[in-house]
Design a protein around this motif. Structure first.
Motif, PDB file in Angstrom:
ATOM      1  N   HIS A 773       0.825  -1.216   0.000  1.00 27.39           N
ATOM      2  CA  HIS A 773       0.000   0.000   0.000  1.00 27.39           C
ATOM      3  C   HIS A 773       0.859   1.266   0.000  1.00 27.39           C
ATOM      4  CE1 HIS A 773      -3.136  -2.884   1.128  1.00 27.39           C
ATOM      5  NE2 HIS A 773      -4.025  -1.965   0.769  1.00 27.39           N
ATOM      6  N   GLY A 774       2.173   1.130  -0.184  1.00 23.82           N
ATOM      7  CA  GLY A 774       3.046   2.306  -0.219  1.00 23.82           C
ATOM      8  C   GLY A 774       3.326   2.890   1.145  1.00 23.82           C
ATOM      9  N   GLY A 775       3.099   2.117   2.209  1.00 21.64           N
ATOM     10  CA  GLY A 775       3.326   2.615   3.551  1.00 21.64           C
ATOM     11  C   GLY A 775       4.491   1.941   4.222  1.00 21.64           C
ATOM     12  N   SER A 776       4.563   2.126   5.545  1.00 16.26           N
ATOM     13  CA  SER A 776       5.654   1.539   6.325  1.00 16.26           C
ATOM     14  C   SER A 776       5.122   1.151   7.684  1.00 16.26           C
ATOM     15  CB  SER A 776       6.805   2.535   6.485  1.00 16.26           C
ATOM     16  OG  SER A 776       6.379   3.682   7.206  1.00 16.26           O
ATOM     17  N   VAL A 777       5.815   0.209   8.323  1.00 20.88           N
ATOM     18  CA  VAL A 777       5.433  -0.236   9.658  1.00 20.88           C
ATOM     19  C   VAL A 777       6.678  -0.256  10.519  1.00 20.88           C
ATOM     20  CG1 VAL A 777       5.709  -2.656   9.053  1.00 20.88           C
ATOM     21  CG2 VAL A 777       4.254  -2.039  10.988  1.00 20.88           C
ATOM     22  N   GLU A 778       6.514   0.091  11.791  1.00 21.33           N
ATOM     23  CA  GLU A 778       7.643   0.210  12.708  1.00 21.33           C
ATOM     24  C   GLU A 778       7.264  -0.377  14.045  1.00 21.33           C
ATOM     25  OE1 GLU A 778      10.248   3.758  14.909  1.00 21.33           O
ATOM     26  OE2 GLU A 778       8.590   4.231  13.534  1.00 21.33           O
ATOM     27  N   ALA A 779       8.212  -1.074  14.693  1.00 17.09           N
ATOM     28  CA  ALA A 779       8.007  -1.660  16.021  1.00 17.09           C
ATOM     29  C   ALA A 779       8.908  -0.949  17.017  1.00 17.09           C
ATOM     30  CB  ALA A 779       8.307  -3.153  16.003  1.00 17.09           C
ATOM     31  N   ARG A 780       8.350  -0.643  18.204  1.00 16.54           N
ATOM     32  CA  ARG A 780       9.122   0.001  19.268  1.00 16.54           C
ATOM     33  C   ARG A 780       8.904  -0.742  20.563  1.00 16.54           C
ATOM     34  NH1 ARG A 780       6.657   6.024  18.217  1.00 16.54           N
ATOM     35  NH2 ARG A 780       7.372   6.298  16.053  1.00 16.54           N
ATOM     36  N   SER A 781       9.911  -0.761  21.397  1.00  9.36           N
ATOM     37  CA  SER A 781       9.782  -1.365  22.721  1.00  9.36           C
ATOM     38  C   SER A 781      10.963  -0.927  23.549  1.00  9.36           C
ATOM     39  CB  SER A 781       9.730  -2.886  22.613  1.00  9.36           C
ATOM     40  OG  SER A 781       9.671  -3.470  23.917  1.00  9.36           O
ATOM     41  N   ASP A 782      10.712  -0.669  24.823  1.00 12.40           N
ATOM     42  CA  ASP A 782      11.778  -0.299  25.753  1.00 12.40           C
ATOM     43  C   ASP A 782      12.471  -1.518  26.343  1.00 12.40           C
ATOM     44  OD1 ASP A 782      11.324   2.359  25.340  1.00 12.40           O
ATOM     45  OD2 ASP A 782       9.876   2.520  26.970  1.00 12.40           O
ATOM     46  N   GLY A 783      12.051  -2.705  25.930  1.00 12.71           N
ATOM     47  CA  GLY A 783      12.694  -3.912  26.421  1.00 12.71           C
ATOM     48  C   GLY A 783      11.679  -4.886  26.968  1.00 12.71           C
ATOM     49  N   LEU A 784      12.137  -6.036  27.413  1.00 14.78           N
ATOM     50  CA  LEU A 784      11.260  -7.070  27.954  1.00 14.78           C
ATOM     51  C   LEU A 784      10.540  -6.556  29.198  1.00 14.78           C
ATOM     52  CD1 LEU A 784      13.580 -10.198  27.579  1.00 14.78           C
ATOM     53  CD2 LEU A 784      11.650  -9.515  26.133  1.00 14.78           C
ATOM     54  N   GLY A 785       9.194  -6.782  29.206  1.00 15.93           N
ATOM     55  CA  GLY A 785       8.387  -6.362  30.350  1.00 15.93           C
ATOM     56  C   GLY A 785       7.857  -4.956  30.249  1.00 15.93           C
ATOM     57  N   TYR A 786       8.195  -4.202  29.165  1.00 16.89           N
ATOM     58  CA  TYR A 786       7.758  -2.821  29.042  1.00 16.89           C
ATOM     59  C   TYR A 786       6.782  -2.613  27.887  1.00 16.89           C
ATOM     60  CZ  TYR A 786      11.411  -1.649  32.368  1.00 16.89           C
ATOM     61  OH  TYR A 786      12.199  -1.583  33.485  1.00 16.89           O
ATOM     62  N   GLY A 787       6.157  -3.678  27.400  1.00 17.49           N
ATOM     63  CA  GLY A 787       5.172  -3.532  26.341  1.00 17.49           C
ATOM     64  C   GLY A 787       5.811  -3.193  25.012  1.00 17.49           C
ATOM     65  N   SER A 788       4.951  -2.990  24.014  1.00 19.34           N
ATOM     66  CA  SER A 788       5.424  -2.702  22.665  1.00 19.34           C
ATOM     67  C   SER A 788       4.452  -1.784  21.950  1.00 19.34           C
ATOM     68  CB  SER A 788       5.623  -3.997  21.868  1.00 19.34           C
ATOM     69  OG  SER A 788       4.409  -4.725  21.814  1.00 19.34           O
ATOM     70  N   VAL A 789       4.937  -1.129  20.895  1.00 20.37           N
ATOM     71  CA  VAL A 789       4.120  -0.213  20.086  1.00 20.37           C
ATOM     72  C   VAL A 789       4.415  -0.545  18.625  1.00 20.37           C
ATOM     73  CG1 VAL A 789       3.594   2.165  19.489  1.00 20.37           C
ATOM     74  CG2 VAL A 789       4.277   1.588  21.836  1.00 20.37           C
ATOM     75  N   PHE A 790       3.342  -0.722  17.834  1.00 19.84           N
ATOM     76  CA  PHE A 790       3.463  -0.921  16.403  1.00 19.84           C
ATOM     77  C   PHE A 790       2.810   0.251  15.696  1.00 19.84           C
ATOM     78  CE2 PHE A 790       4.087  -5.105  18.101  1.00 19.84           C
ATOM     79  CZ  PHE A 790       5.030  -5.685  17.267  1.00 19.84           C
ATOM     80  N   VAL A 791       3.575   0.900  14.804  1.00 22.99           N
ATOM     81  CA  VAL A 791       3.104   2.101  14.128  1.00 22.99           C
ATOM     82  C   VAL A 791       3.033   1.815  12.629  1.00 22.99           C
ATOM     83  CG1 VAL A 791       3.515   4.545  13.691  1.00 22.99           C
ATOM     84  CG2 VAL A 791       4.214   3.536  15.882  1.00 22.99           C
ATOM     85  N   VAL A 792       1.840   2.030  12.052  1.00 21.08           N
ATOM     86  CA  VAL A 792       1.626   1.851  10.619  1.00 21.08           C
ATOM     87  C   VAL A 792       1.365   3.227  10.015  1.00 21.08           C
ATOM     88  CG1 VAL A 792       0.180   0.824   8.828  1.00 21.08           C
ATOM     89  CG2 VAL A 792       0.727  -0.478  10.894  1.00 21.08           C
ATOM     90  N   ARG A 793       2.102   3.558   8.945  1.00 15.82           N
ATOM     91  CA  ARG A 793       1.904   4.825   8.260  1.00 15.82           C
ATOM     92  C   ARG A 793       1.513   4.552   6.810  1.00 15.82           C
ATOM     93  NH1 ARG A 793       6.542   5.506  11.344  1.00 15.82           N
ATOM     94  NH2 ARG A 793       6.407   7.123  12.958  1.00 15.82           N
ATOM     95  N   LEU A 794       0.403   5.211   6.394  1.00  9.21           N
ATOM     96  CA  LEU A 794      -0.089   5.080   5.021  1.00  9.21           C
ATOM     97  C   LEU A 794      -0.312   6.464   4.446  1.00  9.21           C
ATOM     98  CD1 LEU A 794      -2.697   2.232   5.558  1.00  9.21           C
ATOM     99  CD2 LEU A 794      -0.480   2.013   4.425  1.00  9.21           C
ATOM    100  N   PRO A 795      -0.033   6.648   3.156  1.00  2.00           N
ATOM    101  CA  PRO A 795      -0.256   7.975   2.556  1.00  2.00           C
ATOM    102  C   PRO A 795      -1.739   8.312   2.472  1.00  2.00           C
ATOM    103  CG  PRO A 795       0.398   6.381   0.877  1.00  2.00           C
ATOM    104  CD  PRO A 795       0.556   5.702   2.195  1.00  2.00           C
ATOM    105  N   LEU A 796      -2.058   9.536   2.891  1.00  2.00           N
ATOM    106  CA  LEU A 796      -3.450   9.995   2.817  1.00  2.00           C
ATOM    107  C   LEU A 796      -3.839  10.234   1.367  1.00  2.00           C
ATOM    108  CD1 LEU A 796      -3.506  12.530   5.784  1.00  2.00           C
ATOM    109  CD2 LEU A 796      -4.671  10.322   5.693  1.00  2.00           C
ATOM    110  N   ALA A 797      -5.100  10.006   1.086  1.00  2.00           N
ATOM    111  CA  ALA A 797      -5.646  10.270  -0.252  1.00  2.00           C
ATOM    112  C   ALA A 797      -6.132  11.707  -0.307  1.00  2.00           C
ATOM    113  CB  ALA A 797      -6.782   9.305  -0.570  1.00  2.00           C
ATOM    114  N   THR A 798      -5.704  12.444  -1.308  1.00  2.00           N
ATOM    115  CA  THR A 798      -6.166  13.817  -1.511  1.00  2.00           C
ATOM    116  C   THR A 798      -7.334  13.794  -2.492  1.00  2.00           C
ATOM    117  OG1 THR A 798      -4.624  14.139  -3.331  1.00  2.00           O
ATOM    118  CG2 THR A 798      -3.823  14.638  -1.129  1.00  2.00           C
ATOM    119  N   PRO A 799      -8.072  14.887  -2.580  1.00  2.00           N
ATOM    120  CA  PRO A 799      -9.206  14.910  -3.518  1.00  2.00           C
ATOM    121  C   PRO A 799      -8.775  14.642  -4.951  1.00  2.00           C
ATOM    122  CG  PRO A 799      -9.387  16.724  -1.974  1.00  2.00           C
ATOM    123  CD  PRO A 799      -8.064  16.079  -1.705  1.00  2.00           C
ATOM    124  N   ALA A 800      -7.522  15.025  -5.306  1.00  2.00           N
ATOM    125  CA  ALA A 800      -7.091  14.846  -6.695  1.00  2.00           C
ATOM    126  C   ALA A 800      -6.452  13.482  -6.922  1.00  2.00           C
ATOM    127  CB  ALA A 800      -6.101  15.939  -7.082  1.00  2.00           C
TER     128      ALA A 800
END
Length: 811
Positions: A773-800
């Motif tokens: 889809h032309g986007g990207s995905v990223e994983a973040r974590s401060d280490g074991l026991g501190y949870g995780s964050v997954f970030v998905v970025r996709l380009p917004l559609a403009t009217p044109a």
């Protein structure tokens, strides 16, 4: 007698005295002539005797040349080469051949033919070689040397020589031909002797000898006193003449003394004044104007000369002061030497360097500062420079006050007077120790660089951006198969069809960005094999600091390309295997599921059977989910998945994904919070696949978060991109796993029950689908026991934005 001479000018008085002295001069001239004739006779005798010695030396040289020439011919004879491999024929042809060498030019010769270990094979019958002689031969064979030597023997000195037999099949001697001649047999006349080195009259160096004999330095010595004098002495005829000459000399001497006392009294006063000038230096004192007109005129001339000398002396003293100040200020060691080479002055830098004070360095002990091994060459160059009378330069070490040797670059130049005669030598010694150490360090660094380039399969060069001429290059042959001097020679190694495009790419990179890089295929110049090189270049300044050059580096990446190709092949085979595996696993799932349904329906009244059928149905569903993931990953990696391109709202996508993941979230008692944008977040993509992406992220968070955990979903817009974040407070991701979390079959550690087991395909599938889809995905974590964050970025559609445009951009 002087008191009776008429008065008048000094010139007339000296004219009469000159007439008297002229007669005496005639007599003295006669005596001198007789003496010179006798001297010439003695010199002629000495010259003729020396020529006779030279003639005898030439005779000995010719005999030795004939001896060496004959021995060389014998050594080169195929008979000896044959004898080395055919010892049985020694008595047939070898011994008669060698016995024909008993005399050369009437000189008895002893000959011994040996093998490569110095063991005798045959001789000429005159041989009387001692064990010391054979030991000497063995040393020459071991050192691969053919130098002759003078050794003591039973009958006096002996000349030993050797010719080593070498042939093209080996690099070491295979045999030796040793010969020996008594020095007494070489003497041309009685009373002569052969010795090493020529010294004085009656000696003559043997010349024209082969190198093996010339290295000894043989000379012929004869006692000159025993040689007959060619010209007899005319002493009896000269006896009377000598007596008359002595008497006349005495008379002239007495007469001249009396005349000088009377005629040169005023001159003697002037001479006394002149003598006093040197005692007190050039001062303001002047000669008295008294005596004859000639003396007064001479005194005036002397006074004018003294005036000029006084001013010149003052000027020279000032110049000397400036010279000493300059010589003692510069860093160089400065010295002044007399025409004969005696050093008469050193500047202060000499005393600082040597630690000696003025007067402790005399014209000879400066040699103690030199390295004893180098001093003979320094003295030789110094004598040669003085003999040629030309400027010379040399480099040699000298020992300082600290006992360490430092290297000095020395320049010596002659100072000449108006007639061209050398009056002094002026020299400077410049300490270049740091320069030589820097050069040595540079050479060491270059060698390390060369070794590093060879080990890394790298080559570097600099070239002129206009002419293409190389100004520096290293290790080209290792990478390209040959060295080259112009960039055009490199272009020839490229494929003919690819060459124009690559050349244009390089020139465009240099023109637009000042640099270029790329991986290109070449044909090696040495074996014609195909190789891949990664080339990088950048515009910079050359070594002269003025001209622009292209700094280039090339790395042989052939092995890397082969490894990448092997990895791509393995990856393709892996994908094919996964596809085949998924299909083969999917086929039996439908019958198993149907059988489980039939069991549940047929035995609805049997709790145990119903429980088993429900377990089978759940596991079949789980298996079907795993197989679907395998199929999806296989299709995506092989490029068989085509995503739909339509405008859709990500808020609605998140809502559907939450509905699909709600059973798993509720089963684990997680708290799910949503923070979605209030307005629609429109993107271009495949609705089903994006729901699959969000569902996989939610399921992943639910699996790896302990029961009762918290999961948060945030959707917002930032910088023209839609940003979706899925957070949890679960087990987290370790730093070792974080870089590979989106790779296939990557899983974090789970509990032993593995109730939410899988193959580690979910996140890999998320990454592939997001990238489609032309986007990207990223994983973040401060280490074991501190949870995780997954970030998905996709380009917004403009009217044109049109779906087909977004598809092209994603591709």
């Amino acid at each position: 007698m002087a008191s009776h001479l008429p008065s008048g000018s000094l010139s007339r008085r000296f004219a009469r005295a000159a007439a008297i002295l002229a007669a005496a001069a005639v007599l003295l001239g006669s005596l001198a002539s007789f003496w010179l004739i006798d001297r010439q006779r003695e010199e002629a005798n000495a010259l003729l005797q020396q020529r006779e010695v030279l003639f005898h030396a030439t005779t000995v040289s010719n005999n030795l040349q004939a001896l060496a020439s004959r021995m060389a011919d014998v050594a080169a004879s195929p008979i000896l080469a044959t004898a080395l491999v055919d010892s049985a024929g020694k008595e047939t042809y070898l011994t008669p051949f060698l016995r024909g060498l008993r005399q050369i030019n009437g000189i008895p010769v002893q000959v011994l033919f040996t093998d490569f270990e110095g063991k005798p094979i045959a001789g000429n019958g005159n041989g009387d070689f001692s064990q010391d002689d054979r030991d000497w031969l063995r040393q020459r064979i071991d050192s691969d040397s053919e130098l002759a030597a003078i050794r003591p023997g039973a009958g006096g000195g002996e000349l030993l020589g050797v010719y080593l037999l070498r042939y093209s099949r080996t690099h070491t001697p295979e045999g030796a031909l040793m010969y020996k001649v008594r020095l007494a047999d070489l003497q041309p006349v009685p009373g002569s002797a052969l010795a090493i080195g020529a010294a004085g009259p009656g000696s003559a160096q043997l010349k024209g000898l082969p190198p093996s004999l010339a290295a000894i330095g043989l000379a012929l010595r004869e006692d000159m006193r025993k040689l007959p004098a060619p010209l007899p002495s005319p002493a009896p005829q000269y006896a009377l003449i000598v007596g008359i000459a002595v008497a006349l000399a005495a008379a002239v001497f007495l007469l001249g003394a009396r005349l000088a006392l009377g005629l040169t009294e005023d001159l003697r006063r002037l001479q006394a004044f002149a003598a006093s000038i040197g005692d007190e230096g050039i001062s303001t004192q002047r000669a008295p104007l008294a005596g004859s007109s000639e003396v007064v005129g001479l005194a005036n001339s002397i006074n004018r000369m003294l005036d000029r000398l006084y001013h010149q002396h003052s000027h020279l003293e000032a110049e000397r002061g400036r010279f000493l100040q300059l010589s003692n200020t510069i860093r160089q060691l400065v010295f002044i030497a007399e025409p004969d080479g005696r050093i008469s002055w050193f500047n202060d830098r000499w005393y600082e360097f040597t630690g000696k004070g003025p007067g402790e360095l005399d014209p000879t002990n400066w040699q103690e500062l030199h390295d004893p091994q180098v001093l003979p060459e320094v003295l030789r160059r110094w004598h040669e420079t003085r003999a040629l009378g030309q400027m010379a330069q040399m480099t040699f070490p000298m020992r300082g006050a600290d006992g360490r040797f430092r290297s000095f670059f020395t320049s010596v130049a002659p100072l000449r007077d108006a007639s061209g005669r050398i009056v002094q030598w002026f020299g400077t010694c410049t300490d270049i120790t740091e320069l030589e150490e820097a050069r040595q360090a540079a050479r060491y660094s270059e060698e390390r660089l060369r070794q590093g380039l060879v080990a890394a399969h790298m080559a570097v060069w600099e070239r002129d951006p206009v002419s293409g001429q190389l100004t520096f290059a290293a290790n080209l042959k290792s990478v390209f198969g040959r060295s080259w001097h112009n960039i055009d020679q490199f272009w020839e190694l490229l494929d003919a069809q690819e060459r124009p495009a690559i050349m244009a790419e390089v020139e465009r990179g240099l023109a637009e960005r000042g640099e270029f890089n790329g991986v290109h295929r070449i044909r090696r110049a040495d074996d014609g094999s195909t190789a891949w090189v990664e080339m990088r270049g950048k515009l910079g300044v050359g070594a002269d600091g003025r001209h622009q050059v292209v700094h280039s580096i090339a790395i042989d990446v052939t092995e890397r390309k082969r490894a990448e190709e092997a990895l791509r092949l393995a990856d393709r085979r892996k994908d094919e295997f996964l596809a085949m595996l998924a299909h083969e696993l999917r086929n039996p799932l439908a019958p198993i599921s149907s059988a489980a349904d039939m069991l549940r329906l047929a035995y609805a009244s049997e709790p145990r059977v119903r429980q088993i059928s429900e377990i089978i149905a759940r596991q079949v569903g789980h298996m079907r989910h795993l197989v679907d993931d395998l199929l999806d990953v296989s299709r995506v990696t092989r490029g068989l998945v085509a995503v739909a391109r339509e405008r859709l709202d990500l808020v609605r996508v998140v809502g559907e994904a939450v509905e699909q993941s709600r059973p798993l979230v509720d089963a684990r008692s997680h708290r799910l919070t949503l923070d979605l944008a209030p307005a629609p977040v429109t993107v271009i993509g495949d609705h089903t696949r994006l729901v699959q992406v969000v569902t996989n992220l939610l399921n992943n968070a639910a699996k790896y978060t302990p029961d009762g955990g918290a999961i948060g979903v945030t959707l917002a817009c930032a910088g023209g991109m839609a940003q979706l974040e899925v957070r949890d407070n679960g087990v987290g991701i370790g730093p070792d796993l974080l870089p590979a979390v989106f790779e296939l079959f990557t899983q974090a550690t789970r509990t032993l029950d593995r109730t939410q087991g899988g193959l580690g395909l979910g996140l890999a599938l998320v990454k592939k689908l997001v990238e489609l889809h032309g986007g990207s995905v990223e994983a973040r974590s401060d280490g074991l026991g501190y949870g995780s964050v997954f970030v998905v970025r996709l380009p917004l559609a403009t009217p044109a934005t049109r779906p087909q445009d977004e598809a092209a951009r994603a591709a």
